[in-house]
Design a protein around this motif. Sequence first.
Motif, PDB file in Angstrom:
ATOM      1  N   GLU A   1       0.832  -1.199   0.000  1.00  0.00           N
ATOM      2  CA  GLU A   1       0.000   0.000   0.000  1.00  0.00           C
ATOM      3  C   GLU A   1       0.865   1.246   0.000  1.00  0.00           C
ATOM      4  O   GLU A   1       2.067   1.191   0.258  1.00  0.00           O
ATOM      5  CB  GLU A   1      -0.898   0.015   1.235  1.00  0.00           C
ATOM      6  CG  GLU A   1      -0.113  -0.035   2.531  1.00  0.00           C
ATOM      7  CD  GLU A   1      -0.923  -0.605   3.693  1.00  0.00           C
ATOM      8  OE1 GLU A   1      -2.125  -0.832   3.524  1.00  0.00           O
ATOM      9  OE2 GLU A   1      -0.333  -0.798   4.755  1.00  0.00           O
ATOM     10  N   VAL A   2       0.224   2.361  -0.295  1.00  0.00           N
ATOM     11  CA  VAL A   2       0.863   3.668  -0.167  1.00  0.00           C
ATOM     12  C   VAL A   2       0.269   4.305   1.076  1.00  0.00           C
ATOM     13  O   VAL A   2      -0.949   4.360   1.222  1.00  0.00           O
ATOM     14  CB  VAL A   2       0.611   4.539  -1.417  1.00  0.00           C
ATOM     15  CG1 VAL A   2       1.167   5.939  -1.200  1.00  0.00           C
ATOM     16  CG2 VAL A   2       1.220   3.901  -2.654  1.00  0.00           C
ATOM     17  N   GLU A   3       1.149   4.759   1.957  1.00  0.00           N
ATOM     18  CA  GLU A   3       0.702   5.387   3.197  1.00  0.00           C
ATOM     19  C   GLU A   3       1.505   6.658   3.441  1.00  0.00           C
ATOM     20  O   GLU A   3       2.648   6.769   3.009  1.00  0.00           O
ATOM     21  CB  GLU A   3       0.908   4.449   4.384  1.00  0.00           C
ATOM     22  CG  GLU A   3      -0.013   3.266   4.410  1.00  0.00           C
ATOM     23  CD  GLU A   3       0.006   2.565   5.750  1.00  0.00           C
ATOM     24  OE1 GLU A   3       0.027   3.262   6.783  1.00  0.00           O
ATOM     25  OE2 GLU A   3       0.011   1.339   5.744  1.00  0.00           O
ATOM     26  N   ALA A   4       0.895   7.575   4.161  1.00  0.00           N
ATOM     27  CA  ALA A   4       1.594   8.794   4.578  1.00  0.00           C
ATOM     28  C   ALA A   4       2.294   8.514   5.900  1.00  0.00           C
ATOM     29  O   ALA A   4       1.705   7.947   6.815  1.00  0.00           O
ATOM     30  CB  ALA A   4       0.608   9.940   4.741  1.00  0.00           C
ATOM     31  N   ILE A   5       3.555   8.892   5.950  1.00  0.00           N
ATOM     32  CA  ILE A   5       4.334   8.726   7.176  1.00  0.00           C
ATOM     33  C   ILE A   5       4.819  10.105   7.624  1.00  0.00           C
ATOM     34  O   ILE A   5       5.433  10.838   6.846  1.00  0.00           O
ATOM     35  CB  ILE A   5       5.553   7.795   6.957  1.00  0.00           C
ATOM     36  CG1 ILE A   5       5.081   6.376   6.677  1.00  0.00           C
ATOM     37  CG2 ILE A   5       6.482   7.834   8.166  1.00  0.00           C
ATOM     38  CD1 ILE A   5       6.191   5.384   6.450  1.00  0.00           C
TER      39      ILE A   5
END
Length: 132
Positions: free
Chosen positions: A94-98
């Motif tokens: 997945e693509v996630e904001a960190i």
Amino acid sequence: MADDETDVLEFSLGDGRYCIDIAHVDEIVDANEDVTAIPNSERHVVGVVDLRGQTTTVVDPRVKLGEAGETEGSRIVVLSEHDATGLLVDDVHEVEAIAEADLDESGASETTRGVVRRDDRFVVWVDPDALV
């Protein structure tokens, strides 16, 4: 997205979870093409594949990360800043904001920016430049 957040693509190598800044990713393709080995290449170079008429070098990030085992290699993460180079990974998640505040830089090394704690696991943030 807040100014101190970065979108990352999370992927796996065996049981380990890793991520890379999405800005470094051009595309993700299935690794269903035969990889042609290159004689006398560096140990991390798996070989080359033809992706839509372009010869793309495929590297195994396990070698540079010091991970044991064989890559199942179901996906290739093609990097945008490295001419026709892709990372052979087991799976893409997945693509996630960190948030930068969530990055523990005490685990940084030549190949990694640090470690991010997720609910039930750690995700190692890798530096794509160090892997190719």
